[in-house]
Design a protein around this motif. Structure first.
Motif, PDB file in Angstrom:
ATOM      1  N   HIS A   1       0.755  -1.229  -0.257  1.00  0.00           N
ATOM      2  CA  HIS A   1      -0.362   0.055   0.341  1.00  0.00           C
ATOM      3  C   HIS A   1       0.748   1.268   0.091  1.00  0.00           C
TER       4      HIS A   1
ATOM      5  N   LEU B   1      -9.029   0.875   4.666  1.00  0.00           N
ATOM      6  CA  LEU B   1      -8.475   1.180   3.106  1.00  0.00           C
ATOM      7  C   LEU B   1      -9.884  -0.004   2.048  1.00  0.00           C
ATOM      8  N   LYS B   2      -9.830  -0.223   3.456  1.00  0.00           N
ATOM      9  CA  LYS B   2     -11.804  -1.535   2.674  1.00  0.00           C
ATOM     10  C   LYS B   2     -12.082  -0.484   1.568  1.00  0.00           C
ATOM     11  N   LYS B   3     -12.747   0.425   2.589  1.00  0.00           N
ATOM     12  CA  LYS B   3     -13.313   1.844   1.485  1.00  0.00           C
ATOM     13  C   LYS B   3     -12.838   3.209   1.153  1.00  0.00           C
ATOM     14  N   ASN B   4     -11.588   2.142   0.212  1.00  0.00           N
ATOM     15  CA  ASN B   4     -10.897   2.996  -0.127  1.00  0.00           C
ATOM     16  C   ASN B   4     -10.827   4.527   0.330  1.00  0.00           C
TER      17      ASN B   4
END
Length: 239
Positions: free
Chosen positions: A36, A236-239
């Motif tokens: 990331h 991160l999952k929600k960007n």
């Protein structure tokens, strides 16, 4: 410009996971956090990376299938973006300043380079960071961030709570958020393996008025604990 990622520490504050893997290889949202971090630089067109490995560095080497030899670039794709990565063994017990010093031979005379830690993500605008550094003409620039509050914050007026915030980002003080830009001359401030970057080297740069602060008001998070890992994962999952 070359980007160095300090990825060799023991990660003792996250020992539940780092007993078996180095902290930069701890997965968040399906990928090691170092992926990331590299991806963030790639967004700004930077594609040459040196990973300063140490503790369990062989796990990092094993992850990158094209790795062949210490210090040599190999091609890799991260989220469909191509980059060149070199993994450099900087020693098991080398401290942060020493790890950076070990990469001195890979940086040209008077060259500017970027470096950061292998456990923090941010929305910092790398292009603006570089622009700021070049404009100020100092030896090194650190990205300054507001620290997260340790406890919840209450705003009270006449015994009535007018605001309740669970662990907000504070509005007081700044801390080292990583995401540095430096000139090779900064490495003269580092004596050897036992030098902690955040002590004498940065203190010297500050003393000689050669340390600039690029203030970042946006997102920043360091993965020090399991709780931090969970928060980063959600973000991160929600960007």
């Amino acid at each position: 410009m070359k980007v160095i990622i300090l990825a060799g520490g023991l990660g003792t504050r996250l020992s539940e996971l780092t007993k078996t893997i180095p902290k930069p290889m701890v997965k968040v949202a399906g990928h090691p956090i170092i992926i990331h971090i590299i991806s963030h630089y790639l967004k700004y067109g930077l594609n040459k990376f040196y990973i300063a490995a140490g503790y369990k560095g062989y796990i990092i080497k094993k992850y990158f299938k094209n790795y062949r030899k210490n210090g040599e670039f190999f091609r890799h794709k991260i989220f469909n973006k191509a980059c060149n990565i070199a993994i450099v063994d900087t020693g098991l017990n080398t401290l942060t300043g020493g790890r950076l010093k070990r990469l001195e031979k890979y940086i040209d005379k008077n060259e500017n380079f970027l470096f950061t830690y292998g456990d923090g993500i941010s929305s910092v605008n790398i292009k603006e960071l570089i622009k700021f550094h070049n404009k100020k003409k100092k030896v090194i620039t650190v990205t300054a961030v507001r620290p997260p509050a340790r406890f919840g914050e209450l705003v009270i007026k006449k015994n009535v709570v007018t605001s309740f915030k669970e662990k907000p980002q504070t509005n007081k003080g700044w801390i080292n958020g990583g995401f540095f830009v430096a000139n090779k001359s900064f490495l003269k401030f580092i004596n050897g393996d036992k030098e902690i970057l955040e002590k004498k080297p940065l203190e010297k740069a500050s003393k000689f008025k050669q340390l600039n602060a690029f203030k970042h008001y946006g997102f920043w998070k360091c993965m020090d604990t399991i709780r931090d890992k969970q928060i980063i994962e959600q973000i991160l999952k929600k960007n």
